[in-house]
Design an enzyme around this catalytic site. Structure first.
Site, PDB file in Angstrom:
ATOM      1  N   HIS A  26      -2.630   3.916   7.221  1.00 13.09           N
ATOM      2  CA  HIS A  26      -1.288   3.669   7.264  1.00 13.09           C
ATOM      3  C   HIS A  26      -0.350   5.185   7.867  1.00 13.09           C
ATOM      4  CE1 HIS A  26      -1.569   0.446   4.416  1.00 13.09           C
ATOM      5  NE2 HIS A  26      -2.485   1.193   3.851  1.00 13.09           N
TER       6      HIS A  26
ATOM      7  N   ASN B 219       0.207  -4.241   0.224  1.00 11.81           N
ATOM      8  CA  ASN B 219       0.164  -4.912   1.765  1.00 11.81           C
ATOM      9  C   ASN B 219       0.887  -5.951   1.949  1.00 11.81           C
ATOM     10  OD1 ASN B 219      -1.607  -2.661   2.658  1.00 11.81           O
ATOM     11  ND2 ASN B 219      -3.322  -3.804   2.089  1.00 11.81           N
TER      12      ASN B 219
ATOM     13  N   TYR C 225      -5.363   7.918  -3.809  1.00  8.70           N
ATOM     14  CA  TYR C 225      -4.051   8.305  -2.947  1.00  8.70           C
ATOM     15  C   TYR C 225      -3.154   9.601  -3.290  1.00  8.70           C
ATOM     16  CZ  TYR C 225      -3.486   3.729  -0.503  1.00  8.70           C
ATOM     17  OH  TYR C 225      -3.715   2.944   0.440  1.00  8.70           O
TER      18      TYR C 225
END
Length: 486
Positions: free
Chosen positions: A54, A127, A337
């Protein structure tokens, strides 16, 4: 009239910003030219490591308006009280490309949403697809390696990509989505978004529900063919970024209808599909979409780097009333993350304006690390309590109190600790069902796209993939076989 002086970072006026300090007109430069050193040192550090996935994206602020009260399901503040508005930030992105890659690549699109709620930031990092290639996060680094560049040639590697997929049939559903017309959205406004994972709600009674989030574009869905995308990549590599900027500047604010699917906790034990398997969808006939609100994007960031590059979305940003689930991919992302943001930006990344809570104050005992002492402009101090107390509990007059009323209800766990193989699951039915709803033209384009890419892989990989396509649908496999000339 007030004069705005040019200064250094410490606020000292700079009399000459055009010429370095040198030993004579033609002489070498002097190390004591601290302003030159500061400019060059800062320039060397103007880029933080790009996201591994990303990397290239577009960020926009907006609002979420709740149109259906969900207090029967959750105590989450932003989902309680019909008509309530919550500030949001959304980052759209491609997945596999680098910062300079084209927006019109065939690739999933990231749809990362932050709610700045009164009880902290809630992130849904999803997504534009309701599923993913994997159901276990332990495979994620290997999968991403196949999507990136070959370590020897530094070129994209179809052999690695298809070899991995051929050995992981759980990817079939997502591969079918990616290689279909849905694989190249025309822009970020005209595509749906999904939380993808299964999350949890819990209400004031302590009842838990499993939930999936869906964001349906009110602009409709528009996709590109391979030919259209190839042309657009050459004309404007930043097509999706440009489209979003133009829409916001023209006050053509994009909107998504926000829906949820809700499953009572007990249903998960008997439902014929593992509800925590990211490669699967919940059929709407069993768990219909419930419309709960509208997401509108209406404000561009003022500084792309400070806000879009440094926004630190993470599925671990949860708030009372919204929790995780046994989804193995989600469980891995809860760590990965936030840890990626600590690596990229620093330990105190949540003190940056785009990341700190906008509607509440963060109070904790964390003190050290890069950027320590930075204050959130929205809520003041990021530490709370007695500034000298970096531990808890403590007996200071301003000691922080644990709000036990927000505790998540206990989740019952069963089974023996083991590394369970999931290959006994049905990896083909939903992929086949998706294929069968495509029109003849869509099927033809899907087969051509797969054949064109798969033909670059070795024969053994082609044969393994063919076996998967045939298991999903006989016609599906036959079209790919013909496209490969086998």
């Amino acid at each position: 009239m007030t004069t705005n002086y040019l200064t250094s970072q410490n606020g000292a006026p700079i009399a000459d910003d055009q010429n370095s300090l040198s030993a004579g007109e033609r002489g070498p430069l002097l190390l004591q030219d601290w302003h030159l050193i500061e400019k060059l040192a800062h320039f060397n550090r103007e880029r933080i490591p790009e996201r591994i996935v990303h990397a290239k994206g577009t960020g926009v602020y907006g609002t979420f308006t709740l149109t259906k009260d969900l207090s029967d399901y959750t105590i989450a503040d932003h989902f309680n009280g019909e008509g309530k508005q919550t500030e949001t930030f959304v980052r759209f992105s491609t997945v596999g490309g680098e910062m300079g890659s084209a927006d019109a690549e065939r690739d999933p699109r990231g749809f990362g949403l932050r709610f700045y709620t009164k009880r902290g930031n809630h992130d849904i990092v999803g997504n534009n697809t309701p599923t993913f290639f994997l159901r276990d996060g332990i495979k994620f680094p290997d999968f991403i390696h196949t999507q990136k560049r070959n370590p020897m040639t530094n070129l994209k590697d179809p052999q690695a990509m298809w070899d991995f997929w051929s050995l992981n049939p759980e990817a079939m559903h997502q591969v079918t989505i990616l290689m279909s017309d849905r694989g190249i959205p025309a822009n970020y406004r005209q595509m749906h978004g999904y939380g993808s994972h299964t999350f949890s709600f819990w209400n004031a009674k302590g009842e838990r529900f499993w939930v999936k989030f869906h964001f349906k574009s009110q602009q409709g869905v528009v996709n590109l063919t391979n030919e259209q995308a190839d042309k657009l990549k050459g004309i404007d590599p930043d097509s999706s970024q440009r489209d979003m900027v133009a829409a916001i500047q023209d006050a053509n604010f994009p909107r998504w209808t926000v829906n949820v699917q809700i499953m009572p906790e007990a249903d998960a034990n008997t439902y014929h599909i593992n509800p925590f398997d990211l490669t699967k969808v919940w059929p709407h006939g069993d768990y219909p979409l419930i419309e709960i609100g509208v997401l509108e994007l209406n404000r561009l960031p003022q500084n792309y780097f400070a806000e879009v590059e440094q926004v630190a979305l993470a599925p671990s940003n949860l708030v009372p009333g919204v929790g995780a689930s046994p989804d193995k991919m989600l469980q891995a992302r809860l760590f990965a993350y936030a840890d990626a943001q600590r690596y990229r930006i620093g330990a105190n990344y949540n003190q940056l304006p785009v990341n700190c809570p906008h509607a509440t104050q963060a109070n904790h005992h964390q003190r050290g690390g890069a950027m320590a002492g930075t204050q959130c402009p929205f809520s003041g101090s990021q530490t709370g309590g007695d500034a000298s107390a970096n531990y808890g509990p403590n007996s200071t007059q301003s000691a922080l109190v644990e709000p036990t009323q927000f505790a998540e209800p206990a989740l019952r766990l069963d089974g023996e600790a083991d590394r369970y193989s999931r290959y006994d699951q049905d990896d083909y039915t939903q992929a086949g069902n998706l294929y069968r709803i495509f029109s003849e033209d869509e099927k033809a384009r899907l087969a051509a796209t797969i054949s064109g890419s798969l033909s670059q892989a070795s024969m053994d990989v082609q044969e393994r993939m063919l076996a998967h396509f045939f298991k999903a649908d006989e016609d599906y496999g036959q079209r790919i076989k013909q496209g490969l000339g086998l």
